[in-house]
Every structure is written in C-alpha cells, then in structure tokens.
Design a protein around this motif. Structure first.
Motif, PDB file in Angstrom:
ATOM      1  N   VAL A  92      97.451  58.689  56.827  1.00 52.78           N
ATOM      2  CA  VAL A  92      98.372  58.385  55.728  1.00 52.78           C
ATOM      3  C   VAL A  92      99.711  57.961  56.330  1.00 52.78           C
ATOM      4  O   VAL A  92     100.259  58.635  57.207  1.00 52.78           O
ATOM      5  N   GLU A 148     103.480  57.501  56.980  1.00 53.68           N
ATOM      6  CA  GLU A 148     104.663  58.335  56.745  1.00 53.68           C
ATOM      7  C   GLU A 148     105.630  57.673  55.746  1.00 53.68           C
ATOM      8  O   GLU A 148     106.204  58.348  54.894  1.00 53.68           O
ATOM      9  N   VAL A 190     104.531  58.300  52.289  1.00 52.30           N
ATOM     10  CA  VAL A 190     104.796  59.690  51.893  1.00 52.30           C
ATOM     11  C   VAL A 190     106.265  59.837  51.499  1.00 52.30           C
ATOM     12  O   VAL A 190     106.582  60.449  50.472  1.00 52.30           O
ATOM     13  N   TYR A 221     106.860  58.227  48.177  1.00 52.06           N
ATOM     14  CA  TYR A 221     106.266  59.092  47.154  1.00 52.06           C
ATOM     15  C   TYR A 221     107.222  60.235  46.805  1.00 52.06           C
ATOM     16  O   TYR A 221     107.486  60.499  45.623  1.00 52.06           O
ATOM     17  N   LEU A 223      99.690  54.784  47.683  1.00 47.93           N
ATOM     18  CA  LEU A 223      99.645  55.693  48.814  1.00 47.93           C
ATOM     19  C   LEU A 223      98.186  55.801  49.239  1.00 47.93           C
ATOM     20  O   LEU A 223      97.359  56.298  48.481  1.00 47.93           O
ATOM     21  N   PHE A 226      96.860  66.847  50.866  1.00 50.95           N
ATOM     22  CA  PHE A 226      98.058  66.013  50.766  1.00 50.95           C
ATOM     23  C   PHE A 226      99.062  66.674  49.823  1.00 50.95           C
ATOM     24  O   PHE A 226     100.261  66.742  50.108  1.00 50.95           O
ATOM     25  N   THR A 251     102.769  67.889  50.940  1.00 49.16           N
ATOM     26  CA  THR A 251     103.993  67.381  50.307  1.00 49.16           C
ATOM     27  C   THR A 251     104.749  68.508  49.606  1.00 49.16           C
ATOM     28  O   THR A 251     105.981  68.474  49.553  1.00 49.16           O
TER      29      THR A 251
END
Length: 187
Positions: A23, A25, A28, A31, A129, A160, A164
């Motif tokens: 994933v 960065e 992220v 997001y 994402l 995930f 997060t």
C-alpha cells in the motif's frame, strides 16, 4: 497445533504482510487527511468486506470519528462535508457502486479501497487507495493468495483499518486509557 494449521497460519500472515507493505504511503496520508477533514465518515461494502468495514467504523468511532455504516437504521443524511469509504476489491460490486454514485451526486467525497484501479468505481472516486491483492479483476500485478476467493483483501482491509487507527491515535495524541470511555459498556 498441527503442522498444517501452523503452515496455513504463517502463510496467511505472510500474505497479509506483503499486501500491507504494497500500500502506497502517499495514499495512506491522503486518506488520513480526507478523514480528518470530514464531518462524518460513511462506510459501504458487501459480504466479508462489509464486516471488515464495520470493524473499522467501530474502531474509528472509539477515536472520536463520526462513523456511519450505510444501511444501518440510525444512518443520517450524507452531505458535502462527509466522505464515503467504499470497500470493493474489484470495484465492480453493484450495491457499493450505486451508493458511490449517489454520494457523489450529493457532494460527498468518495474513497475507494480496492485492488482494481480501472474499475467502474473510478468515475466517482476522489481517492483510490490500492491494496493490490488478488481480486476478481485478475490484474497481472496483484499479489497472489493461497486462500479462497478474496480472503486476503478482506483480511488486509481489516488490518489497514487497525494500522490507520493507530496513526490517528498518534496524530491526535490520544490517551489509550481514555479511549475506553468510548467502548461499548452494555455488555
């Protein structure tokens, strides 16, 4: 513990690690910025993806985020101050696709967490994402899995959400012990 059980368990952990490491960065961070700017965060998906999203919504709620699962009886109206998080590996699942279109019409931001960057959902998405795991789209660069169907996507999505959540705790400088006041207590 049998050798087969341990072998499968370690295989699942290895696959999840590969998926989460893949994933990006910057996706992220984008997001997290969208989450922080949103008044309410709506979640939509189906099947096991929905279960993972419900777990994420629950955890984000513990962190003070107004989290809403689409279709629940207490669902409020979505507005242009809100974001819809769509979980769909293929990006072609009919119900989330329809909800994303409606949310976009109402001015909400739409984030698609999935595997297929060229899906029908892309027409509504403000942020894609990517968790690049094996999906029904069968893209060449997807991470293969020994598990049945889309298990790796569902597991990676849940992890995930937890990763997060930990980032949000750090960004907001939240006290882990004080978070218990948001935990369900009618148990």
């Amino acid at each position: 513990m049998t050798n087969e059980y341990l072998k499968n368990s370690l295989s699942i952990i290895e696959e999840c690690q590969m998926a989460l490491e893949a994933v990006a960065e910057e996706q992220v961070q984008a997001y997290l910025t969208i989450l922080e700017e949103a008044d309410k965060v709506f979640f939509v998906g189906v099947g096991r993806v929905l279960l993972a999203l419900k777990a994420i919504a629950k955890r984000y709620g513990h962190l003070g985020i107004k989290a809403v699962v689409v279709g629940e009886i207490t669902e409020p109206a979505i507005t242009d101050k809100d974001v819809l998080i769509v979980g769909s590996g293929s990006g072609e699942t009919l119900f989330p696709l329809g909800i994303a279109g409606k949310a976009k019409q109402l001015g909400a931001k739409v984030v698609h967490i999935g595997s297929n960057p060229e899906s029908s959902l892309s027409q509504y998405t403000d942020l894609f994402l990517r968790i690049p795991v094996e999906s029904r789209a069968k893209k060449e660069d997807e991470i293969a899995s020994r598990q049945p169907m889309t298990s790796l996507f569902e597991q990676s999505l849940l992890l995930f959400g937890d990763a997060t959540a930990m980032m949000i705790i750090k960004q907001r400088d939240l006290d882990m012990e004080q978070l218990w006041e948001y935990h369900a207590n009618l148990e």
